[in-house]
Design an enzyme around this catalytic site. Sequence first.
Site, PDB file in Angstrom:
ATOM      1  N   HIS A 122       0.874  -1.182   0.000  1.00 42.82           N
ATOM      2  CA  HIS A 122       0.000   0.000   0.000  1.00 42.82           C
ATOM      3  C   HIS A 122       0.908   1.228   0.000  1.00 42.82           C
ATOM      4  O   HIS A 122       1.627   1.473  -0.954  1.00 42.82           O
ATOM      5  CB  HIS A 122      -0.931  -0.096   1.214  1.00 42.82           C
ATOM      6  CG  HIS A 122      -2.055   0.876   1.244  1.00 42.82           C
ATOM      7  ND1 HIS A 122      -2.436   1.645   0.184  1.00 42.82           N
ATOM      8  CD2 HIS A 122      -2.905   1.224   2.265  1.00 42.82           C
ATOM      9  CE1 HIS A 122      -3.461   2.415   0.526  1.00 42.82           C
ATOM     10  NE2 HIS A 122      -3.759   2.177   1.780  1.00 42.82           N
ATOM     11  N   HIS A 159      -2.318  -1.808 -10.118  1.00 38.93           N
ATOM     12  CA  HIS A 159      -3.259  -1.210  -9.182  1.00 38.93           C
ATOM     13  C   HIS A 159      -4.526  -2.034  -9.180  1.00 38.93           C
ATOM     14  O   HIS A 159      -4.946  -2.522 -10.221  1.00 38.93           O
ATOM     15  CB  HIS A 159      -3.573   0.242  -9.583  1.00 38.93           C
ATOM     16  CG  HIS A 159      -4.152   1.035  -8.475  1.00 38.93           C
ATOM     17  ND1 HIS A 159      -5.487   1.003  -8.164  1.00 38.93           N
ATOM     18  CD2 HIS A 159      -3.553   1.857  -7.574  1.00 38.93           C
ATOM     19  CE1 HIS A 159      -5.680   1.791  -7.125  1.00 38.93           C
ATOM     20  NE2 HIS A 159      -4.547   2.307  -6.738  1.00 38.93           N
ATOM     21  N   ASP A 172       2.897   5.702  -6.957  1.00 41.07           N
ATOM     22  CA  ASP A 172       4.124   5.549  -6.192  1.00 41.07           C
ATOM     23  C   ASP A 172       5.374   5.400  -7.050  1.00 41.07           C
ATOM     24  O   ASP A 172       6.483   5.462  -6.539  1.00 41.07           O
ATOM     25  CB  ASP A 172       4.011   4.320  -5.272  1.00 41.07           C
ATOM     26  CG  ASP A 172       3.087   4.602  -4.116  1.00 41.07           C
ATOM     27  OD1 ASP A 172       3.134   5.733  -3.615  1.00 41.07           O
ATOM     28  OD2 ASP A 172       2.316   3.705  -3.731  1.00 41.07           O
TER      29      ASP A 172
HETATM   30  N1  ACO Z   1       4.859  -6.751 -10.720  1.00 45.07           N
HETATM   31  C1  ACO Z   1       4.721  -7.959 -11.327  1.00 45.07           C
HETATM   32  N2  ACO Z   1       3.566  -8.633 -11.456  1.00 45.07           N
HETATM   33  C2  ACO Z   1       2.484  -8.055 -10.907  1.00 45.07           C
HETATM   34  C3  ACO Z   1       2.528  -6.812 -10.264  1.00 45.07           C
HETATM   35  C4  ACO Z   1       3.769  -6.155 -10.178  1.00 45.07           C
HETATM   36  N3  ACO Z   1       3.887  -4.959  -9.592  1.00 45.07           N
HETATM   37  N4  ACO Z   1       1.287  -6.487  -9.821  1.00 45.07           N
HETATM   38  C5  ACO Z   1       0.495  -7.494 -10.178  1.00 45.07           C
HETATM   39  N5  ACO Z   1       1.217  -8.455 -10.850  1.00 45.07           N
HETATM   40  C6  ACO Z   1       0.702  -9.666 -11.465  1.00 45.07           C
HETATM   41  C7  ACO Z   1       0.390 -10.711 -10.418  1.00 45.07           C
HETATM   42  O1  ACO Z   1       1.506 -11.569 -10.207  1.00 45.07           O
HETATM   43  C8  ACO Z   1      -0.762 -11.444 -11.077  1.00 45.07           C
HETATM   44  O2  ACO Z   1      -0.240 -12.263 -12.080  1.00 45.07           O
HETATM   45  P1  ACO Z   1      -0.897 -13.721 -12.358  1.00 45.07           P
HETATM   46  O3  ACO Z   1      -2.276 -13.416 -12.848  1.00 45.07           O
HETATM   47  O4  ACO Z   1       0.001 -14.343 -13.359  1.00 45.07           O
HETATM   48  O5  ACO Z   1      -0.898 -14.422 -11.028  1.00 45.07           O
HETATM   49  C9  ACO Z   1      -1.533 -10.340 -11.763  1.00 45.07           C
HETATM   50  O6  ACO Z   1      -0.546  -9.335 -12.072  1.00 45.07           O
HETATM   51  C10 ACO Z   1      -2.649  -9.739 -10.930  1.00 45.07           C
HETATM   52  O7  ACO Z   1      -2.067  -9.284  -9.698  1.00 45.07           O
HETATM   53  P2  ACO Z   1      -2.768  -9.245  -8.303  1.00 45.07           P
HETATM   54  O8  ACO Z   1      -1.732  -9.279  -7.232  1.00 45.07           O
HETATM   55  O9  ACO Z   1      -3.852 -10.283  -8.268  1.00 45.07           O
HETATM   56  O10 ACO Z   1      -3.476  -7.829  -8.366  1.00 45.07           O
HETATM   57  P3  ACO Z   1      -4.073  -7.047  -7.152  1.00 45.07           P
HETATM   58  O11 ACO Z   1      -5.126  -6.172  -7.713  1.00 45.07           O
HETATM   59  O12 ACO Z   1      -4.450  -7.986  -6.054  1.00 45.07           O
HETATM   60  O13 ACO Z   1      -2.831  -6.195  -6.619  1.00 45.07           O
HETATM   61  C11 ACO Z   1      -1.306  -4.481  -6.216  1.00 45.07           C
HETATM   62  C12 ACO Z   1      -2.684  -4.853  -6.791  1.00 45.07           C
HETATM   63  C13 ACO Z   1      -1.190  -4.945  -4.756  1.00 45.07           C
HETATM   64  C14 ACO Z   1      -1.161  -2.961  -6.236  1.00 45.07           C
HETATM   65  C15 ACO Z   1      -0.222  -5.159  -7.086  1.00 45.07           C
HETATM   66  O14 ACO Z   1      -0.307  -4.730  -8.431  1.00 45.07           O
HETATM   67  C16 ACO Z   1       1.187  -4.911  -6.543  1.00 45.07           C
HETATM   68  O15 ACO Z   1       1.644  -5.666  -5.686  1.00 45.07           O
HETATM   69  N6  ACO Z   1       1.906  -3.871  -7.057  1.00 45.07           N
HETATM   70  C17 ACO Z   1       3.201  -3.531  -6.542  1.00 45.07           C
HETATM   71  C18 ACO Z   1       3.065  -2.762  -5.250  1.00 45.07           C
HETATM   72  C19 ACO Z   1       2.592  -1.347  -5.468  1.00 45.07           C
HETATM   73  O16 ACO Z   1       3.083  -0.623  -6.340  1.00 45.07           O
HETATM   74  N7  ACO Z   1       1.630  -0.919  -4.644  1.00 45.07           N
HETATM   75  C20 ACO Z   1       1.103   0.451  -4.676  1.00 45.07           C
HETATM   76  C21 ACO Z   1      -0.320   0.468  -5.081  1.00 45.07           C
HETATM   77  S1  ACO Z   1      -0.878   2.129  -5.204  1.00 45.07           S
HETATM   78  C22 ACO Z   1      -1.184   2.568  -3.586  1.00 45.07           C
HETATM   79  O17 ACO Z   1      -1.400   1.779  -2.714  1.00 45.07           O
HETATM   80  C23 ACO Z   1      -1.136   3.978  -3.315  1.00 45.07           C
END
Ligand code: ACO
Length: 432
Positions: A270, A309, A365
């Site tokens: 987050h 996101h 971010d």
């Molecule tokens: N890098 C690589 N792969 C990713 C990333 C990433 N940053 N984010 C998602 N994926 C992939 C997952 O592995 C998944 O792949 P799969 O379908 O092969 O298993 C797919 O994309 C879907 O990802 P989820 O984790 O299910 O998506 P979710 O909506 O639950 O997560 C989140 C969203 C937590 C923001 C995620 O994209 C992430 O971890 N990003 C990196 C952390 C980040 O930048 N957070 C800031 C968010 S903005 C904020 O809070 C202000």
Amino acid sequence: MTDNQQSLTVRDNRTGEEYELPITDGAISAKDLGKIGTGEESPGVAVYDPGFTNTASCRSAVTFIDGEKGILEYRGYPIEQLAESSTFLEVAYLLIYGELPTEEQHEKWVHEVTFHTFVHENLRSLMQGFRYDAHPMGMLMSSVGALSTFYPEARNITDDDIRHEQIVRMIAKMPTLGAWSFRHAQGKPYVYPDNNLSYTENFLSMLFKMSEQEYNADPRLVKALEVLFILHADHEQNCSTNAVRSVGSSQVDPYSAVSAGIAALFGPLHGGANEAVLKMLRRIGSKDKIPAFIASVKNGDERLMGFGHRVYKNFDPRATIIKKACDDVFEVTGVNPLLEIALELEKIALEDDYFISRKLYPNVDFYSGLIYEALKFPPEMFTVLFAIPRTAGWLAQWRELVDDKDQKIARPKQIYTGDRHLTFVPSSERWA
Ligand code: ACO
């Protein structure tokens, strides 16, 4: 059900029964689903939704997001217009009280916030008791929670005047507590607020002032910080807002509820993501290492922090505005060398099928950390810089929750997967 009411017909194949569930604002009521059971003793159908990916937990008029189109609006106003032409305090008022302030309301609001920036000296002593290397988010979370002990009347959450006073206090004191948590780790004296300065100028003064009479920050940096604060002020039902609402639903005081929000924001998925982005960029170190890094992300060994996101699936409008703010800040501070790596990483990722197919784009971010670093903040401070403006959104959502007659104490269901009916054997027999 009225004639023009939309509905969903569900057939329970266990019993052959059909149910018509009303659809209101695009949602069916989970309670209606609970009526679908196989008999008297049947618990009824529940919704299994870890992480609330498709569950609306409230009705809210604070923030609108269209993730597909990349739209973000506070109380109906586009984020781009607010970032361009408003101030953080005006936006905070808009979020919390639902309307842009009149001139008179604005003057009173700014005056109130400006004159509540000081904190009780005992709180200062409490903060000084932390270890020299305490994480500033831990210090912020604890000190905001501790504020509840200074204002016990805050427990009266239904009295509008008392509620307003706590809102003013929290918006006013967050920069003070945030700045002191920063000075603490540096072993520098805490700087008291200067009520002659604007909200963001005063924050910069409490962060960076040393022996000068008055700290005068570069107006371009003040403006950039103001924009960052506006962009971070609210984001509807995210993890930390959900924490504030969930804890607030027990009718606890707002300091305790916001402290829970700070705890949720601390996590790397987050608000901690911008800190993680910086660490990632440093670890990559140079452009030639990017292909190997991308390969490890695609292998599932790494995450490309600052990408992806839960809601935005095409672009994050805040990321676009921040990228522009980067230029203004770098004009004052000089270019952050990590920017080159970030830009190249973004270019490669946006052309790679792994990221395209999963709709992964830079989020707010990805670039904010680069600005914060250029402003000489250590990565541990980044989330504090997020928590200060987000307090406006948390309080707007908390206030809405308290007034919402539909709300109940947050208490989700579970699907129990453990053992049952075991017979306990005392340790004296088990270990014999
Ligand atoms: N890098 C690589 N792969 C990713 C990333 C990433 N940053 N984010 C998602 N994926 C992939 C997952 O592995 C998944 O792949 P799969 O379908 O092969 O298993 C797919 O994309 C879907 O990802 P989820 O984790 O299910 O998506 P979710 O909506 O639950 O997560 C989140 C969203 C937590 C923001 C995620 O994209 C992430 O971890 N990003 C990196 C952390 C980040 O930048 N957070 C800031 C968010 S903005 C904020 O809070 C202000």
